[in-house]
Design a protein around this motif. Sequence first.
Motif, PDB file in Angstrom:
ATOM      1  N   GLU A 171      17.962  40.516  50.560  1.00 15.13           N
ATOM      2  CA  GLU A 171      18.086  40.525  49.101  1.00 15.13           C
ATOM      3  C   GLU A 171      18.978  41.666  48.629  1.00 15.13           C
ATOM      4  N   VAL A 172      18.896  42.811  49.288  1.00 13.02           N
ATOM      5  CA  VAL A 172      19.783  43.924  48.939  1.00 13.02           C
ATOM      6  C   VAL A 172      21.241  43.515  49.155  1.00 13.02           C
ATOM      7  N   SER A 174      22.499  40.434  49.373  1.00 18.08           N
ATOM      8  CA  SER A 174      22.875  39.311  48.521  1.00 18.08           C
ATOM      9  C   SER A 174      23.119  39.738  47.079  1.00 18.08           C
ATOM     10  N   SER A 175      22.395  40.761  46.640  1.00 17.08           N
ATOM     11  CA  SER A 175      22.498  41.189  45.249  1.00 17.08           C
ATOM     12  C   SER A 175      23.778  41.952  44.965  1.00 17.08           C
ATOM     13  N   GLY A 176      24.390  42.514  46.021  1.00 18.84           N
ATOM     14  CA  GLY A 176      25.601  43.287  45.839  1.00 18.84           C
ATOM     15  C   GLY A 176      25.383  44.619  45.164  1.00 18.84           C
ATOM     16  N   ILE A 177      24.129  45.073  45.106  1.00 17.76           N
ATOM     17  CA  ILE A 177      23.846  46.344  44.457  1.00 17.76           C
ATOM     18  C   ILE A 177      24.376  47.496  45.302  1.00 17.76           C
ATOM     19  N   TYR A 183      17.512  51.956  50.661  1.00 18.47           N
ATOM     20  CA  TYR A 183      17.529  50.648  51.301  1.00 18.47           C
ATOM     21  C   TYR A 183      17.906  50.703  52.781  1.00 18.47           C
ATOM     22  N   LEU A 264      14.218  46.434  42.938  1.00 15.66           N
ATOM     23  CA  LEU A 264      14.946  45.168  42.779  1.00 15.66           C
ATOM     24  C   LEU A 264      14.279  44.244  41.779  1.00 15.66           C
ATOM     25  N   ASP A 265      13.198  44.708  41.151  1.00 14.97           N
ATOM     26  CA  ASP A 265      12.464  43.923  40.164  1.00 14.97           C
ATOM     27  C   ASP A 265      12.024  42.573  40.729  1.00 14.97           C
ATOM     28  N   THR A 266      11.380  42.624  41.878  1.00 14.08           N
ATOM     29  CA  THR A 266      10.903  41.406  42.519  1.00 14.08           C
ATOM     30  C   THR A 266       9.534  41.658  43.133  1.00 14.08           C
ATOM     31  N   THR A 334      21.435  34.697  55.109  1.00 17.68           N
ATOM     32  CA  THR A 334      21.900  34.754  53.724  1.00 17.68           C
ATOM     33  C   THR A 334      21.333  33.624  52.886  1.00 17.68           C
TER      34      THR A 334
END
Length: 335
Positions: A171-172, A174-177, A183, A264-266, A334
Amino acid sequence: MGELGEFALIERINAGRVQAAGVLLGPGDDAALVAAPDGRFVVTTDMLVQGRHFRIDWSSPHDIGRKAIAQNAADVVAMGAVPTAFVVALGCPADTPIDVVDGLSAGMWAEAARAGGSIAGGDLVRSPEIVISVTAFGDLRGRAPITRAGARVGDTVAVAGRLGWSAAGLEVLSSGIERSDAYTDVLAAHRFPQPPYASVLDHLVDSSAITAPAGPVEVPTALTDVSDGLLADLGHIAEASGVGIDLSRAALRDPALETVAEHLDTDAAQWILTGGEDHAFAATWPPEANLPVGWVPIGRVRAGHGVTVDGVRRPGRGGWESFGGADSVAGPETR
């Protein structure tokens, strides 16, 4: 690759490598020769396809090589066997840089050694993208295999290894943050899983346990590795054994993972229950068993069918399916 050529590359990959004891004859002949001390093999195979199971802009070649071996070694150990040998088929474009293949090879050999085996041989072929196919062999050392079909009502459900960390790393990515130290651990967990082989094998091969006069040896009644997601993989045990499984949400909590989820607000529980690719081990144990070091109880086998959490069945598949849902980008890596 195109400039070096197949046979020079094979020689480069195998130069200086030392085979494990279970490989009697390694690369260099028409086929390898692998020992089968008790007359049986545990055998499994798995495949990774670029863009489906890994991305080379997210993971280094060394990490990808380690993952390719780890997911196969974990399947062997999940049968109660010791990994002995791996056969690897690699397809890649002709313009693949040599250092990519060097990294893949080094990662494979490193993880094979960590699992207790070595790479006995394989094949190279030109292909449109990188494809890695691994076949793994394991030695039961005279023991019966531990399958998914042995769980009994009343058994304790326990896990060894981390759950949800690979999904969090995905998720990190995929989010592109922005990447940060917060992390680092989940990214590493996603890029190359580290199955806790010893949590299973050290207990099984412990001679003091095998010869203990106090009673029967405490071994799992059913065992699997968590590759597709905890709910999905325990669901396989429940179905094969004709039982139900109820998990404790409180027992599954992971404060470190919850911290990442907050950033990540999840929901960390979603990663833990459905994430997969951590290659932790999940098992059912006799209710009176003292769990070995590294194993944590998370639930109980009950009458019925399927898997519930605190008595409630969660909607959805509960994990990864190769042909389920949209075929967007890259499988578990992914999805």
